[in-house]
Write a protein that holds these residues in place. Sequence first.
Motif, PDB file in Angstrom:
ATOM      1  N   ALA A  85     -11.562 -13.213  -6.163  1.00 30.55           N
ATOM      2  CA  ALA A  85     -11.004 -14.528  -5.833  1.00 30.55           C
ATOM      3  C   ALA A  85      -9.573 -14.371  -5.333  1.00 30.55           C
ATOM      4  CB  ALA A  85     -11.031 -15.441  -7.063  1.00 30.55           C
ATOM      5  N   GLY A  86      -9.320 -14.881  -4.141  1.00 24.41           N
ATOM      6  CA  GLY A  86      -7.952 -14.963  -3.637  1.00 24.41           C
ATOM      7  C   GLY A  86      -7.418 -13.664  -3.063  1.00 24.41           C
ATOM      8  N   TRP A  87      -6.202 -13.781  -2.516  1.00 19.56           N
ATOM      9  CA  TRP A  87      -5.497 -12.648  -1.928  1.00 19.56           C
ATOM     10  C   TRP A  87      -4.220 -12.390  -2.707  1.00 19.56           C
ATOM     11  CZ3 TRP A  87      -7.299 -16.701   1.156  1.00 19.56           C
ATOM     12  CH2 TRP A  87      -8.298 -16.371   2.090  1.00 19.56           C
ATOM     13  N   ASP A  88      -3.711 -11.177  -2.546  1.00 17.13           N
ATOM     14  CA  ASP A  88      -2.380 -10.870  -3.076  1.00 17.13           C
ATOM     15  C   ASP A  88      -1.316 -11.288  -2.078  1.00 17.13           C
ATOM     16  OD1 ASP A  88      -2.595  -9.474  -5.691  1.00 17.13           O
ATOM     17  OD2 ASP A  88      -3.891  -8.131  -4.544  1.00 17.13           O
ATOM     18  N   GLU A  89      -0.091 -11.426  -2.573  1.00 18.04           N
ATOM     19  CA  GLU A  89       1.025 -11.675  -1.679  1.00 18.04           C
ATOM     20  C   GLU A  89       1.203 -10.467  -0.766  1.00 18.04           C
ATOM     21  OE1 GLU A  89       4.422 -12.575  -4.043  1.00 18.04           O
ATOM     22  OE2 GLU A  89       3.447 -14.223  -5.105  1.00 18.04           O
ATOM     23  N   PRO A  90       1.759 -10.683   0.433  1.00 18.68           N
ATOM     24  CA  PRO A  90       1.828  -9.589   1.409  1.00 18.68           C
ATOM     25  C   PRO A  90       2.472  -8.313   0.891  1.00 18.68           C
ATOM     26  CG  PRO A  90       2.327 -11.664   2.482  1.00 18.68           C
ATOM     27  CD  PRO A  90       2.205 -11.959   1.015  1.00 18.68           C
ATOM     28  N   HIS A  91       3.540  -8.411   0.089  1.00 20.33           N
ATOM     29  CA  HIS A  91       4.200  -7.181  -0.374  1.00 20.33           C
ATOM     30  C   HIS A  91       3.330  -6.431  -1.377  1.00 20.33           C
ATOM     31  CE1 HIS A  91       5.234  -9.862  -3.702  1.00 20.33           C
ATOM     32  NE2 HIS A  91       5.604  -8.801  -4.412  1.00 20.33           N
ATOM     33  N   VAL A  92       2.499  -7.170  -2.130  1.00 20.70           N
ATOM     34  CA  VAL A  92       1.565  -6.514  -3.061  1.00 20.70           C
ATOM     35  C   VAL A  92       0.410  -5.887  -2.276  1.00 20.70           C
ATOM     36  CG1 VAL A  92       0.010  -6.840  -5.020  1.00 20.70           C
ATOM     37  CG2 VAL A  92       2.168  -8.119  -4.905  1.00 20.70           C
ATOM     38  N   ALA A  93      -0.113  -6.632  -1.296  1.00 17.84           N
ATOM     39  CA  ALA A  93      -1.203  -6.112  -0.473  1.00 17.84           C
ATOM     40  C   ALA A  93      -0.779  -4.848   0.261  1.00 17.84           C
ATOM     41  CB  ALA A  93      -1.658  -7.174   0.524  1.00 17.84           C
ATOM     42  N   ALA A  94       0.503  -4.784   0.645  1.00 14.98           N
ATOM     43  CA  ALA A  94       0.988  -3.595   1.354  1.00 14.98           C
ATOM     44  C   ALA A  94       0.910  -2.356   0.469  1.00 14.98           C
ATOM     45  CB  ALA A  94       2.425  -3.819   1.815  1.00 14.98           C
ATOM     46  N   VAL A  95       1.194  -2.507  -0.814  1.00 15.59           N
ATOM     47  CA  VAL A  95       1.122  -1.364  -1.734  1.00 15.59           C
ATOM     48  C   VAL A  95      -0.333  -0.995  -2.003  1.00 15.59           C
ATOM     49  CG1 VAL A  95       1.721  -0.507  -4.026  1.00 15.59           C
ATOM     50  CG2 VAL A  95       3.324  -1.973  -2.782  1.00 15.59           C
ATOM     51  N   LYS A  96      -1.162  -1.992  -2.308  1.00 14.37           N
ATOM     52  CA  LYS A  96      -2.575  -1.709  -2.586  1.00 14.37           C
ATOM     53  C   LYS A  96      -3.288  -1.141  -1.361  1.00 14.37           C
ATOM     54  CE  LYS A  96      -3.266  -5.166  -6.241  1.00 14.37           C
ATOM     55  NZ  LYS A  96      -4.031  -6.364  -6.666  1.00 14.37           N
ATOM     56  N   GLY A  97      -2.799  -1.495  -0.169  1.00 14.75           N
ATOM     57  CA  GLY A  97      -3.451  -1.039   1.044  1.00 14.75           C
ATOM     58  C   GLY A  97      -2.942   0.273   1.574  1.00 14.75           C
ATOM     59  N   ASP A  98      -1.911   0.857   0.960  1.00 15.41           N
ATOM     60  CA  ASP A  98      -1.349   2.112   1.438  1.00 15.41           C
ATOM     61  C   ASP A  98      -2.294   3.272   1.125  1.00 15.41           C
ATOM     62  OD1 ASP A  98       0.493   4.634   1.180  1.00 15.41           O
ATOM     63  OD2 ASP A  98       1.660   3.158   2.289  1.00 15.41           O
ATOM     64  N   LEU A  99      -2.350   4.245   2.035  1.00 10.21           N
ATOM     65  CA  LEU A  99      -3.256   5.383   1.840  1.00 10.21           C
ATOM     66  C   LEU A  99      -2.866   6.265   0.668  1.00 10.21           C
ATOM     67  CD1 LEU A  99      -4.002   6.468   5.525  1.00 10.21           C
ATOM     68  CD2 LEU A  99      -5.519   5.285   3.923  1.00 10.21           C
ATOM     69  N   ALA A 100      -1.661   6.072   0.130  1.00  5.36           N
ATOM     70  CA  ALA A 100      -1.292   6.799  -1.085  1.00  5.36           C
ATOM     71  C   ALA A 100      -2.233   6.456  -2.238  1.00  5.36           C
ATOM     72  CB  ALA A 100       0.157   6.482  -1.471  1.00  5.36           C
ATOM     73  N   MET A 101      -2.883   5.284  -2.166  1.00  2.00           N
ATOM     74  CA  MET A 101      -3.782   4.862  -3.234  1.00  2.00           C
ATOM     75  C   MET A 101      -5.065   5.695  -3.265  1.00  2.00           C
ATOM     76  SD  MET A 101      -2.093   2.612  -4.832  1.00  2.00           S
ATOM     77  CE  MET A 101      -3.377   2.059  -5.949  1.00  2.00           C
ATOM     78  N   VAL A 102      -5.345   6.452  -2.216  1.00  4.03           N
ATOM     79  CA  VAL A 102      -6.513   7.344  -2.231  1.00  4.03           C
ATOM     80  C   VAL A 102      -6.378   8.342  -3.374  1.00  4.03           C
ATOM     81  CG1 VAL A 102      -7.756   9.143  -0.969  1.00  4.03           C
ATOM     82  CG2 VAL A 102      -6.965   7.092   0.230  1.00  4.03           C
ATOM     83  N   GLU A 103      -5.220   8.987  -3.483  1.00  2.54           N
ATOM     84  CA  GLU A 103      -5.009   9.969  -4.547  1.00  2.54           C
ATOM     85  C   GLU A 103      -4.898   9.291  -5.908  1.00  2.54           C
ATOM     86  OE1 GLU A 103      -4.432  13.564  -6.572  1.00  2.54           O
ATOM     87  OE2 GLU A 103      -5.350  13.021  -4.643  1.00  2.54           O
ATOM     88  N   VAL A 104      -4.307   8.096  -5.951  1.00  3.44           N
ATOM     89  CA  VAL A 104      -4.226   7.367  -7.216  1.00  3.44           C
ATOM     90  C   VAL A 104      -5.630   7.061  -7.736  1.00  3.44           C
ATOM     91  CG1 VAL A 104      -3.476   5.227  -8.318  1.00  3.44           C
ATOM     92  CG2 VAL A 104      -1.963   6.387  -6.704  1.00  3.44           C
ATOM     93  N   CYS A 105      -6.521   6.628  -6.857  1.00  2.01           N
ATOM     94  CA  CYS A 105      -7.898   6.319  -7.273  1.00  2.01           C
ATOM     95  C   CYS A 105      -8.636   7.580  -7.715  1.00  2.01           C
ATOM     96  CB  CYS A 105      -8.642   5.635  -6.133  1.00  2.01           C
ATOM     97  SG  CYS A 105      -8.062   3.965  -5.758  1.00  2.01           S
ATOM     98  N   ARG A 106      -8.408   8.680  -7.018  1.00  2.00           N
ATOM     99  CA  ARG A 106      -9.067   9.934  -7.421  1.00  2.00           C
ATOM    100  C   ARG A 106      -8.595  10.351  -8.807  1.00  2.00           C
ATOM    101  NH1 ARG A 106      -9.010  15.096  -8.028  1.00  2.00           N
ATOM    102  NH2 ARG A 106      -6.741  15.181  -7.920  1.00  2.00           N
ATOM    103  N   ARG A 107      -7.304  10.246  -9.039  1.00  2.00           N
ATOM    104  CA  ARG A 107      -6.779  10.605 -10.359  1.00  2.00           C
ATOM    105  C   ARG A 107      -7.255   9.632 -11.432  1.00  2.00           C
ATOM    106  NH1 ARG A 107      -0.377  12.005  -9.098  1.00  2.00           N
ATOM    107  NH2 ARG A 107      -0.740  13.681  -7.578  1.00  2.00           N
TER     108      ARG A 107
END
Length: 752
Positions: free
Chosen positions: A299-321
């Motif tokens: 439900a819903g979207w995050d604010e743009p600055h939050v979406a920018a962090v969640k959408g960064d490719l750095a989250m690939v390694e965070v999810c793997r860990r």
Amino acid sequence: MSSAPHPAAHHDEPAGAADDAVAPEAGAKRAALAEEQAHLHRVHDRVEELRRRADARAADAAADHSGSTFQARFERDVTAHHHATRAARYTFGDVESLAFGRLDLADADTLHVGRVSVVDEDGDVLLVDWRAPASAAFYQATPAAPMDVVRRRTLVTRGRQVRDLDDELLDADAAERLGLGSVTGQGALLAALARTRTAHMRDIVATIQADQDRIIRSPATGTLVVTGGPGTGKTVVALHRVAYLLYGDRDRFEGRGILVVGPSRAFTEYTARVLPSLGEDRAVQRPLEGFAPRGVRVAGWDEPHVAAVKGDLAMVEVCRRAVAAAVPPLPPSTSFSFEGTSAQVDGRTLARVRRRLLSRVSAERDQTTYHARAGGADEALRAALWKAWRSARRASGARPPEERSGTGFDQALEDSAQVTMLRRCFWPPLEPAAVLEAVATGQVGLDRLADGVLDPAPRQVLIDAWDRAEGWTLDDVALLDEVRAVLGRVAEPEPEVSRESDPGLRLTGDALTPQVELADVEADDYRDFAHVVVDEAQDLTPMQWRMVARRGPYASWTVVGDLAQRSRVAEPRDWDAVARLIGRRQVAVQSLSVNYRTPAEIVEVARAVLEAAGHDPDAVPTAVRAGGRRPRLQRTTDLVGAAVDAGTDAALRADGTVVLIAPPDLLASLEQRVAAAPVDEDARSRIRVMDARTVKGLEFDDVVLTAPDRIAAASAVGLHQLYVAVTRATRSLTVVAAPDAPVPGADRYEPA
């Protein structure tokens, strides 16, 4: 709405061509309508006959049980499937136009153009599919380049009835030679644009423009980007392109499927009927939230600055860990016995073994996912237990066997309660939502996962966002999908094969068999689409592109978007970057520059908003029509009351759809006031209340925009969202603002 064929303003018409057209004689239009009506009846009768025949043949084939061999049954099922598919292609539902055009050619031949090719019993062509090469001239011919077309006739039909027609002479000399005149109507383009909207997008198959047709018929190689401002028909062109690709290479695109990705469920519901109306149902239409694991509510979207962090490719390694961190702790020690020798294995020793295995888990290949490595993990655990037992055996003074195989050791482990508990902890099945929830709720520390990957500031942004969240947002979906990709599918046990029959032979049942069924493209884990369409592509984050790209690693792509309508501030910022994210090096960009939706008066307001957002105001697409009504600006302290009054007035004044667009905090109040408004149920049912982001990609007859200053100030892309909001209307725009609120282009409104 997109377009309609060939308004005169769009033709590169030679001087004097219009003067050469022969004026129609009295009664000529009536005679032309009667002629086209008779032909349309022939087409409909033939289509109904073909559909009934295909249905009957499919039923006969499915009911045929005469063959007892595998080959006979297989051929029966193939035949039944063929006729069922053929019947489906002649089933269109409540379409507005089965036949919608006619071409009179220089060689005196005539072609009628429609949704499907139809041939009569004698082999004469009654109708040519709009996607066929022969039909291209219906959309592409101009007086400057007539393509052997003398006269183009556009039919306005509803079901079996011809309502109107419009003629255009492209070659006056040939028309005179053939005795062809021009019977005019109100103009197919203007007739289509003037119609009221419904809750669903219509196809434009009868009214495709030449620039749109070139995009639709582009070959499916690499990545094609279709860009253009609001109202240029990007979405509907992309959907017609899907139908064209299925027609041109059905084995490739129907066999592996086509995926169409939209920004929201409201958008997908709005566009859902276009492809079925074109006779195609092999495309999967899915909103971004539809990629969430089954059972997860978004439900819903995050604010743009939050979406920018969640959408960064750095989250690939965070999810793997996160997957590695989600496994439960191991017991401090585990004891077991085999052949009279007791052994004990230390939990820290097994933890080192498990960490080494987890470090090799990734989403890059099916063989490297967490669940794919479950068998190897179990073997590594057994090997560690075998090593511990051999050490204990030697310590007892006995000589242990060198090889584990054949000793019965594995069966002994199955019988040990402590080992059973250990195996459940060592490499348990994991669910994506549970893994990410452990991170979002702080059970697994984000600092530990993000060390060396995310700086402290974006880490805190994530922690704060998840702490405030009441559930998953759209921007979490890509993270959930990344975790799911790291986990992979849980290995299913191999089916037992009877030794009494040849395992290579599989007899069919009475139903259609798997051998003739196509791939299950609707399955959540299906990842081999032949073509992928992404709409409102300017809003996808890198992580969302990674999520979508996973579904079509070998696909061709159609990417649809407008960078001026972006709802976020993160990368990618250009189409080349998008191509790299989906694994393509080259991208072809096709632009649409004519606005078929918005009246010129509203376009002037949009121009001011775009300029305020820092873009070139000349980038606003050119409107093809004027509505004759300037947008209205009403200033008041009662924003909700004035907005509801304006919306209900619009609904009572004329048929069509009305939307009240407002900041999220006003939506509930607007909905309550609309529900209590003193209007009839028909008018109330045509009024919707939505925020500026949800209306993206949609269109309405009348728009009432509330508190534009608050929409613009809500985020760094607020003015872009305001630009989206003011370009949704096809008929009227009313803006309700506070007395002193800044309104871009205020001088271009009519004061209320």
